[in-house]
Design a protein around this motif. Structure first.
Motif, PDB file in Angstrom:
ATOM      1  N   LEU A  40       3.524   4.771 -11.166  1.00  0.00           N
ATOM      2  CA  LEU A  40       3.481   5.892 -10.051  1.00  0.00           C
ATOM      3  C   LEU A  40       5.208   5.216  -9.314  1.00  0.00           C
ATOM      4  N   CYS A  41       6.212   6.948  -8.521  1.00  0.00           N
ATOM      5  CA  CYS A  41       7.229   6.011  -8.411  1.00  0.00           C
ATOM      6  C   CYS A  41       7.446   6.059  -6.935  1.00  0.00           C
ATOM      7  N   ASP A  42       8.056   5.763  -5.695  1.00  0.00           N
ATOM      8  CA  ASP A  42       8.231   6.482  -3.869  1.00  0.00           C
ATOM      9  C   ASP A  42       8.530   7.325  -4.540  1.00  0.00           C
ATOM     10  N   THR A  43       9.799   8.546  -5.089  1.00  0.00           N
ATOM     11  CA  THR A  43       9.892   9.471  -4.404  1.00  0.00           C
ATOM     12  C   THR A  43      10.296  10.012  -5.498  1.00  0.00           C
ATOM     13  N   ASN A  44      10.670  11.694  -5.201  1.00  0.00           N
ATOM     14  CA  ASN A  44      11.046  12.457  -6.552  1.00  0.00           C
ATOM     15  C   ASN A  44      12.541  12.042  -7.568  1.00  0.00           C
ATOM     16  N   MET A  45      12.989  12.022  -6.820  1.00  0.00           N
ATOM     17  CA  MET A  45      14.569  11.717  -7.061  1.00  0.00           C
ATOM     18  C   MET A  45      14.869   9.847  -8.297  1.00  0.00           C
ATOM     19  N   VAL A  46      13.353   9.355  -8.234  1.00  0.00           N
ATOM     20  CA  VAL A  46      13.065   8.474  -9.258  1.00  0.00           C
ATOM     21  C   VAL A  46      12.748   9.336 -10.491  1.00  0.00           C
ATOM     22  N   ARG A  47      11.885   9.833 -10.413  1.00  0.00           N
ATOM     23  CA  ARG A  47      11.269  10.600 -11.253  1.00  0.00           C
ATOM     24  C   ARG A  47      12.451  11.571 -11.430  1.00  0.00           C
ATOM     25  N   ALA A  48      13.180  12.312 -11.196  1.00  0.00           N
ATOM     26  CA  ALA A  48      14.323  13.360 -12.053  1.00  0.00           C
ATOM     27  C   ALA A  48      14.913  12.082 -12.638  1.00  0.00           C
ATOM     28  N   GLY A  49      15.097  10.904 -12.162  1.00  0.00           N
ATOM     29  CA  GLY A  49      16.337  10.392 -13.318  1.00  0.00           C
ATOM     30  C   GLY A  49      15.745   9.163 -13.867  1.00  0.00           C
ATOM     31  N   VAL A  50      14.163   9.563 -14.239  1.00  0.00           N
ATOM     32  CA  VAL A  50      13.850   9.148 -15.583  1.00  0.00           C
ATOM     33  C   VAL A  50      13.853   9.955 -17.137  1.00  0.00           C
ATOM     34  N   ASN A  51      14.365   9.666 -18.012  1.00  0.00           N
ATOM     35  CA  ASN A  51      14.284   9.794 -18.926  1.00  0.00           C
ATOM     36  C   ASN A  51      12.824  10.603 -19.618  1.00  0.00           C
ATOM     37  N   LYS A  52      13.014  11.858 -19.237  1.00  0.00           N
ATOM     38  CA  LYS A  52      11.541  12.375 -20.079  1.00  0.00           C
ATOM     39  C   LYS A  52      10.709  12.168 -21.705  1.00  0.00           C
ATOM     40  N   ALA A  53      12.133  11.974 -22.123  1.00  0.00           N
ATOM     41  CA  ALA A  53      11.450  12.448 -23.236  1.00  0.00           C
ATOM     42  C   ALA A  53      11.462  11.171 -23.893  1.00  0.00           C
ATOM     43  N   SER A  54      12.279   9.637 -23.403  1.00  0.00           N
ATOM     44  CA  SER A  54      11.517   8.529 -24.099  1.00  0.00           C
ATOM     45  C   SER A  54      10.047   8.245 -23.209  1.00  0.00           C
ATOM     46  N   LEU A  55       9.881   9.113 -22.336  1.00  0.00           N
ATOM     47  CA  LEU A  55       8.507   8.363 -21.931  1.00  0.00           C
ATOM     48  C   LEU A  55       7.275   9.020 -22.432  1.00  0.00           C
ATOM     49  N   ALA A  56       8.221  10.952 -23.003  1.00  0.00           N
ATOM     50  CA  ALA A  56       6.721  10.942 -23.877  1.00  0.00           C
ATOM     51  C   ALA A  56       6.610  10.952 -25.007  1.00  0.00           C
ATOM     52  N   ALA A  57       7.986   9.639 -25.812  1.00  0.00           N
ATOM     53  CA  ALA A  57       7.567   9.439 -27.063  1.00  0.00           C
ATOM     54  C   ALA A  57       6.792   8.255 -26.641  1.00  0.00           C
ATOM     55  N   LEU A  58       6.486   8.241 -25.583  1.00  0.00           N
ATOM     56  CA  LEU A  58       5.849   6.171 -25.143  1.00  0.00           C
ATOM     57  C   LEU A  58       4.511   6.004 -24.605  1.00  0.00           C
ATOM     58  N   GLY A  59       3.933   7.630 -24.876  1.00  0.00           N
ATOM     59  CA  GLY A  59       2.627   8.309 -24.689  1.00  0.00           C
ATOM     60  C   GLY A  59       2.386   8.453 -22.721  1.00  0.00           C
ATOM     61  N   GLY A  60       3.788   8.332 -22.034  1.00  0.00           N
ATOM     62  CA  GLY A  60       3.502   7.684 -20.413  1.00  0.00           C
ATOM     63  C   GLY A  60       2.996   8.846 -19.536  1.00  0.00           C
ATOM     64  N   GLU A  61       2.891   8.629 -18.469  1.00  0.00           N
ATOM     65  CA  GLU A  61       2.532   9.388 -17.325  1.00  0.00           C
ATOM     66  C   GLU A  61       3.793   8.871 -16.116  1.00  0.00           C
ATOM     67  N   ILE A  62       4.259  10.313 -15.301  1.00  0.00           N
ATOM     68  CA  ILE A  62       4.640   9.375 -14.195  1.00  0.00           C
ATOM     69  C   ILE A  62       4.620  10.517 -12.937  1.00  0.00           C
ATOM     70  N   ASP A  63       3.748   9.467 -11.819  1.00  0.00           N
ATOM     71  CA  ASP A  63       3.342  10.236 -11.152  1.00  0.00           C
ATOM     72  C   ASP A  63       4.563  10.244  -9.255  1.00  0.00           C
ATOM     73  N   CYS A  64       4.403  11.054  -8.966  1.00  0.00           N
ATOM     74  CA  CYS A  64       5.393  10.549  -7.332  1.00  0.00           C
ATOM     75  C   CYS A  64       3.913  11.665  -6.136  1.00  0.00           C
ATOM     76  N   HIS A  65       3.645  11.226  -5.470  1.00  0.00           N
ATOM     77  CA  HIS A  65       2.550  11.469  -4.630  1.00  0.00           C
ATOM     78  C   HIS A  65       2.918  11.632  -3.324  1.00  0.00           C
ATOM     79  N   VAL A  66       4.587  11.380  -2.592  1.00  0.00           N
ATOM     80  CA  VAL A  66       5.224  11.346  -1.472  1.00  0.00           C
ATOM     81  C   VAL A  66       5.145  12.939  -1.127  1.00  0.00           C
TER      82      VAL A  66
END
Length: 210
Positions: free
Chosen positions: A75-101
């Motif tokens: 869980l991240c607190d802003t969409n700006m945080v989520r935008a900066g996360v490397n999505k390819a690396s996250l997908a390779a690890l099988g993870g998900e990232i949410d932001c509900h703000v």
């Protein structure tokens, strides 16, 4: 414009940047797991203060790596945080990232209770089973996470708590330092979305390299 002599290869630019950071920081107290995280934050910000103010709880990097390899929900607190996360690396690890703000239901609940959307978004992420938390902007999100943890509502695998600002940011990070939770933080007013994302990106690199 003459680009002769300018480094254009992105990998060489990053490598050279890391060499400069290593040379300018010199000897430090971070271990072999912690330093790549701190170095990436400095690389992201060009701010060498992070070599002095970044803090880790014992085993925090290892806990983060284990959670990421297990496909932990983030869980991240802003969409700006989520935008900066490397999505390819996250997908390779099988993870998900949410932001509900920005969720409409979160906004409505926050208005009804007279509290910040960040508090309600944090509650929603906890209810959905998030185990890794990235907080780069909202001290109220960090305070709420600490409250929920103290109440036994959540047992985070890792809290990256680096909210930036003048009202509550420093205080929330000091509360995190005293919480007993696994954490990565930076003392004082500095922090932000880019720092939170950089820390997660560094942890994902470690998780994929080891």
């Amino acid at each position: 414009m003459n680009l002769s002599g300018v480094i254009l290869d992105p990998h060489e630019i990053e490598s050279r940047s890391f060499e400069i950071i290593d040379a300018e920081v010199g000897p430090h107290d971070y271990d072999r797991r912690q330093w790549p995280v701190v170095r990436r934050v400095i690389h992201t910000t060009a701010d060498f203060d992070f070599a002095a103010i970044t803090r880790f709880s014992g085993g925090a990097v290892e806990a983060g790596i284990e959670a990421l390899r297990g496909g932990a929900r983030i869980l991240c607190d802003t969409n700006m945080v989520r935008a900066g996360v490397n999505k390819a690396s996250l997908a390779a690890l099988g993870g998900e990232i949410d932001c509900h703000v920005a969720d409409p239901g979160v906004a409505a609940a926050a208005r009804a209770e007279g509290i910040t959307r960040s508090i309600v978004a944090t509650r929603k992420g906890v209810d959905e089973g998030c185990r890794v938390f990235l907080i780069g902007n909202a001290p109220t999100a960090l305070f709420e996470l600490l409250r929920l943890a103290e109440a036994g509502r959540v047992s985070p695998a890792l809290v990256v708590g680096v909210p930036v600002g003048f009202v509550g940011a420093e205080e929330s990070k000091e509360a995190l330092l005293a919480s007993g939770l696994p954490f990565i933080t930076c003392r004082g007013r500095k922090g932000g979305s880019a720092i939170a994302a950089a820390i997660l990106n560094a942890l994902m690199l470690l998780a994929r390299e080891d």
